[in-house]
Structures are given as C-alpha cells and as structure tokens.
Design an enzyme around this catalytic site. Sequence first.
Site, PDB file in Angstrom:
ATOM      1  N   GLY A 215       0.828  -1.204   0.000  1.00  0.00           N
ATOM      2  CA  GLY A 215       0.000   0.000   0.000  1.00  0.00           C
ATOM      3  C   GLY A 215       0.854   1.242   0.000  1.00  0.00           C
ATOM      4  N   ASN A 216       0.285   2.350   0.379  1.00  0.00           N
ATOM      5  CA  ASN A 216       1.061   3.592   0.457  1.00  0.00           C
ATOM      6  C   ASN A 216       0.526   4.455   1.594  1.00  0.00           C
ATOM      7  OD1 ASN A 216      -1.085   5.420  -0.616  1.00  0.00           O
ATOM      8  ND2 ASN A 216      -0.846   4.098  -2.408  1.00  0.00           N
ATOM      9  N   ARG A 217       1.116   5.610   1.800  1.00  0.00           N
ATOM     10  CA  ARG A 217       0.828   6.417   2.982  1.00  0.00           C
ATOM     11  C   ARG A 217      -0.370   7.348   2.848  1.00  0.00           C
ATOM     12  NH1 ARG A 217       5.436   6.214   6.167  1.00  0.00           N
ATOM     13  NH2 ARG A 217       7.319   5.663   5.018  1.00  0.00           N
TER      14      ARG A 217
END
Length: 412
Positions: A215-217
């Site tokens: 995923g990412n932030r």
Amino acid sequence: MALTPRPPWEGKRIVLGVTGGIAAYKSIQLARDLTRLGATVDTVLTRSALSFVAPLAFEGVTGRPALTDLFSAEGAALHIRLGRDADVVCIAPATADVLARAAQGRADDLICTTLLATRAPVVICPAMNDRMFAHAQVVRNLEHLREELGYRIEGPAEGALAVGEGEGPGRMLEPWQITEAIGRALAAGPPFEGRSVLVTAGPTHEPIDPVRYVGNRSSGRMGYAVAQAAWRRGGRVTLVSGPSALDAPYGVERVGVETALEMREAVVERAPEVDVAVFAAAVADFRPSEARDRKVKRTETGASLTLDLEENPDVAIESRGVRREGGVRVGFALETDDLVENAARKLEAKGFDLVVANDATEEGAGFGVSTNRVTILDAGGGQDVLPLLSKDEVAEHILDRVAVLLQGGSHG
Ligand code: CTP
C-alpha cells in the site's frame, strides 16, 4: 476540518436555536465551531433548553449574548431583526415540541417567532427518543416542515440515545455534520446543485496474503475534503474510497473498496452518469501477481522474500472512454521531480481538464498532513500556483476552477 474563518461560513449570520433535549450539550461545540469558521452566531435558547445548558456557555464560545426572551431589554422586535439578518436559522437539537410548534406556525417564543420572521434557509436537527420520533404526529410534522415549508431536515442519526434509552433513530447529528449541513444551506447553488460528482480517494491495499498488503501512505484527506466541499455546493456526491480511517463525509455516499481492481470496477460503472470526476486516490500502481490464500510463514521464506508484482489498471484512463459528454475530469499528480512537466504529461495522457500537482518532498504537502501546497494546471497550459493551504481550502480552489468549466468557461 480546519477551523479557521473560510467560506461558506465566514462573515455569515447564523441563528442557532437550542431547545430542551439532552443533545443540547453538543450545541455548545457546534456554536464554537461555527464561530471559529468565521460566522456570527446568535444563540436562542428556549425555556426548556435552560434545564440542560446555560446561556453563559454559549456566550463564552460565541462572544455574543445568548438570547432567551421574546420580550427583553435587547429591544423591541428582536425576533424580526434576528430573522431578517440571518443567513441561516438552525435548530439543534429540535425536540418534538418545537417541531410541532414550528409546523403550526406558532409564535410563542423567540425561536418560533424568528422562524416566522425569516426568509433564510432553515436547518432542523431533530433529537428525541426513538419511540417519539416514530410517532405518526412527529412524522407528519416533519413532513410538513420539509414539504410545505422547505425546511432542511438533517438527521436524526441512529445510535446510542440518552442513558437507559437504548439505541435507535433519534440521536442528534454530530456537531461537525450540522456544520456541514449549515454550510450546504449557505453554499448550494449553480453550477454544482443537482450535479453528479464522483471522487476517488485514499490508498489501495493490494493483498500479499490474508494479513499483509502492499500500500502507500495516503490518508484520503484530500479526496474526502473535495467530496465534502462538492456536497456543500449542492452536488450529489459519491466517494469511492480505499481503506481510510476518516469518517465518511456528511451527505456523501461512500463506496468502500480495497484494491485497484475494485476501484476500477466501482468507477467505470458510475463514470457514464458523472458530471464531475475527481481522481484523488493514490492507487497502487502494482499488485502482487498472486495473493496467497494462507499466511506466508517465515519457515517457508527463509531470510528473504521476493514478491512478483504486476501492473494495476489506471482508473483514470480506463474511465476516460466511458466519460459523460461535457463532464469535467480532475486528476492529481504527486511528484518528487520535475513537478510541472510530469503533471502536464499526466493531464494529456489521462484526459484531465485540470491537474492538481504537488511535490511530495515539500514540507506540509502530500500524504498524511492536513495541509497542501499545489499548482493547478489546465488544458490550455495555465498554471495557478497556490500557497500552503489546508486541504479544505485547496478543495475549494479546485471546485472554483471546476465551476468555471461546468459553466462553459474556457480551459485556458
Ligand atoms: N491514477 C489512477 N489509477 C492508477 C494510477 C493513478 O486513477 N492506477 C490517477 C490518480 O488518482 C491521479 C493521477 O492518476 O489522479 C496521477 O496519479 P500518480 O500516482 O501521480 O501517477 P501515475 O500515473 O501512477 O504515475 P507515476 O506513479 O509514474 O508518477
């Protein structure tokens, strides 16, 4: 929400009627939030409200005298002045009693006379026991207020009622939701009124196994702010959101998705009906080629693990072909290098009318913060460099630009 003076609340006069329900304690927060957003708030308390909250509490948060009497030292015809000068009249909480009196057009206290004297939008936030709320007479009064008088009935929500009263529909909306409903009463109008708006937001989670993902932030804040602002302007808004800890924006339909593939499906299905599409999601560009159906164990992997990744579909590009004629499309570009060149390339490649570009390396911009510093690029080569703003303010700027395009303004 950033509580600094800003449209649509800034400079507006709001009459806040507080009647005798336990939810009245939440109205102190509401009065405070509205004041911090730059509104002038005149609180009007009924006699029964005084059993729950003190005028002094409202005076403390609004900096203005709280009003209780129809005939007072404030001068004659106070209700006429309040009603005439108001931009919005909101009653929160609204008890069954005030609904009945308002439906009858009674003029037996300051808030009901103010209702008769005003031509401003009226927002009513009912709060009562669920059995009372379900009573045929209450239902009828609400219908009358909505259908005949054009009042906006907001809530009640379902949830915990006063202690010992269990759960059910009857709970007053939360202060931030009422703030948004008042915002819509102030801001709704052309060109967004009645238009269909789709916003993507948040990250996507691409499963590795049942407990892990790539995923990412992204927090989702920017997209959520755009969705809420579009609803305030009168839009019918759908938010297709990846996993996010944020509350669903008030009034907005949230469609929760996990992966890029799910996001594509949700967006492509809706795209043909959409007047405005805003692609604020940070879609993972790659997903594990194979999502294991059992947890990957360390005993299997040894000291290193290699993941095979394959490309995800581009949601913006895939929805391009099914876009509605005349629809406006807005993309985002998060870059670390060559901001404007890269953003301009995305505008062209993805068929956007506007691209909101930001630099991930800049302080106060990008993921996980409540501010953003962006440059808005348009299809005519124009660049609008904005200062560091809250994401709520950035959302307003974006929608101002979209409004021009919806009204047939030039792309340049
Ligand atoms: N976008 C999308 N689907 C993807 C990737 C991106 O809809 N699979 C959208 C984003 O929501 C954003 C725009 O495309 O509006 C640009 O996203 P960004 O991540 O900046 O660009 P990418 O095309 O992924 O390019 P790169 O990661 O190489 O910068």
